[in-house]
Design an enzyme around this catalytic site. Structure first.
Site, PDB file in Angstrom:
ATOM      1  N   CYS A 275      27.980 -29.329  21.040  1.00  0.00           N
ATOM      2  CA  CYS A 275      27.690 -30.763  21.052  1.00  0.00           C
ATOM      3  C   CYS A 275      27.776 -31.452  19.695  1.00  0.00           C
ATOM      4  O   CYS A 275      28.560 -32.371  19.509  1.00  0.00           O
ATOM      5  CB  CYS A 275      26.303 -31.002  21.660  1.00  0.00           C
ATOM      6  SG  CYS A 275      26.242 -30.686  23.437  1.00  0.00           S
ATOM      7  N   ILE A 276      26.950 -31.028  18.744  1.00  0.00           N
ATOM      8  CA  ILE A 276      26.787 -31.805  17.515  1.00  0.00           C
ATOM      9  C   ILE A 276      28.089 -31.953  16.724  1.00  0.00           C
ATOM     10  O   ILE A 276      28.412 -33.044  16.260  1.00  0.00           O
ATOM     11  CB  ILE A 276      25.658 -31.214  16.643  1.00  0.00           C
ATOM     12  CG1 ILE A 276      24.337 -31.275  17.410  1.00  0.00           C
ATOM     13  CG2 ILE A 276      25.525 -31.980  15.334  1.00  0.00           C
ATOM     14  CD1 ILE A 276      23.168 -30.643  16.685  1.00  0.00           C
TER      15      ILE A 276
END
Length: 436
Positions: A275-276
């Site tokens: 995600c990040i």
């Protein structure tokens, strides 16, 4: 009786069948949670290996208890299939497919598009559909909806209901898991929101309802971008502190004593996970359509992307201090997972650092108790080796890239001749230990 009321009645009577599309780190734990609540679940995946493992009760996701998977498979509450025509058996479909970046670092929407086409071709009237994959705001309403309506001939809000609820999986977190992590839900219509609330509340303890799918999509992007910006900030400060001879870890501990206005983030060799590192590029993609430049987020993303390069330079610098080049040196990496105590190396900075060191002629070995083998993006293949005093002594440089709690730091610090500690795993300040 309307189709919405018919589905709500089915949900009230626990007669619904839920289909989970994608049985990875998000989909399988969610499938198990619904099945534990007594709901019939069909898991769909294109991988026969995953499907066969699930149907035989074999667990491949560390965050799921083996006993929980055995129980729900044994009671036939959860089954898995590669036959996507069985979508027509389902009253609700939850999409948990990957959303990677392509080679140009633009959103690769192929997995979502394929899932929508398959659903549209096979779903029945009266189906609730929810996307959980991380994506850019407006995906549900502007990307998914036309595909679903065109493929099915059905109409959203009349024949089916479309929603978005971002996954909030945190691999390795022993306190928060699928059931007790609050869940955000946004739907295109009030009826869809009501259906989604009734459905998810069976498996999730707390729901937070928002006004639309694009609000829910932005929530996910905000959560991860917040972390990206702050981790990138502390990484950049760590690089500066290193040049100035300041211990950034001591600085953070001192700053934490302030009871307000400060939240600690910690430096590392780069941000991994699905995600990040990816979310800023998804947000940049949609921002360009609105002629808006995300300068702060773009800069944070660039800092994160450069961190593995800076770490390979740090390894080279440490070797230079003992009159050794990277070329020909034996470099032993400890940990390739992107965070401690998980079996997930997706987007792990360790892989890029290893690849760079190999290209420079380093002789690389690694140990990770959770990841038995790796393949870097250039095709280099390595197998995890044992962590022994002899191997530590033989290495010209030991690099701690993941601070697994399994690692015996006393063993490492006692036997390694040169250590580059990128995670502050070793508290010692001995002269042969170089920190980030």
């Amino acid at each position: 009786m309307t189709t919405a009321k018919a589905l709500l009645e089915k949900i009230s009577d626990n007669q619904e069948i839920i289909g989970i599309i994608g049985l990875g780190y998000v989909g399988l734990p969610l499938a198990v949670s619904f099945a534990e609540a007594g709901i019939q679940v069909i898991g769909f995946d294109k991988s026969p290996d995953k499907v066969n493992k699930i149907n035989s009760g074999e667990n491949y996701i560390k965050d799921i208890r083996d006993a929980a998977l055995h129980e729900v498979v044994g009671t036939v509450k959860l089954s898995a299939s590669t036959d996507f025509t069985r979508i027509n058996e389902c009253d609700a479909l939850i999409i948990c497919v990957p959303t990677p970046l392509d080679k140009f670092r633009k959103p690769d929407m192929n997995y979502i598009e394929s899932a929508c086409r398959t659903i549209g071709q096979n779903m029945k009237t009266g189906t609730f559909i929810c996307l959980e994959s991380t994506t850019y705001p407006t995906t549900t309403e502007e990307f998914m909806l036309p595909i679903l309506e065109n493929e099915s001939g059905l109409k959203q809000g009349i024949d089916f209901w479309l929603a978005y609820s971002p996954e909030r999986v945190d691999p390795g977190n022993t306190s928060f898991h699928t059931k007790n992590t609050p869940k955000v839900l946004g739907a295109m219509t009030p009826e869809g929101l009501e259906i989604g609330q009734k459905l998810y509340s069976k498996a999730i303890e707390h729901l937070h309802l928002v006004s639309s799918p694009k609000v829910a999509e932005m929530v996910k992007i905000l959560e991860n971008t917040y972390r990206l910006v702050n981790i990138s900030l502390i990484n950049e400060l760590a690089l500066l502190a290193g040049k100035m001879g300041i211990n950034i870890w001591e600085v953070i501990e001192a700053a934490k004593t302030k009871p307000f206005g400060f939240q600690a983030f910690y430096p590392g060799p780069g941000i991994g996970g699905h995600c990040i590192p990816l979310d800023p590029f998804y947000l940049e993609h949609i921002a360009k359509k609105y002629d808006f430049e995300l300068s702060m987020i773009h800069t944070a993303g660039q800092i994160n992307m450069r961190m593995p390069h800076y770490m390979s330079v740090k390894i080279a610098s440490a070797l230079n201090r003992v009159q050794k080049p990277v070329n020909g040196s034996n470099i032993f990496f400890l940990g390739v997972a992107y965070k401690p105590d998980i079996n997930d190396e997706r987007e792990s900075p360790a892989l890029e650092i290893i690849q760079t060191i190999i290209k420079k002629g380093g002789i690389v070995e690694y140990h990770d108790p959770y990841i038995p083998s790796i393949v870097t993006s250039d095709g280099s293949s390595l197998q995890s080796v044992d962590l022994t005093p002899e191997r530590l002594q033989r290495a010209d440089c030991v690099v701690i890239t993941t601070n697994h709690t399994d690692f015996d730091v006393n063993l490492i610090s006692s036997h390694a001749r040169l250590i580059v500690d990128l995670r502050n795993a070793i508290a010692s300040s001995k002269s042969n230990i170089y920190k980030l």
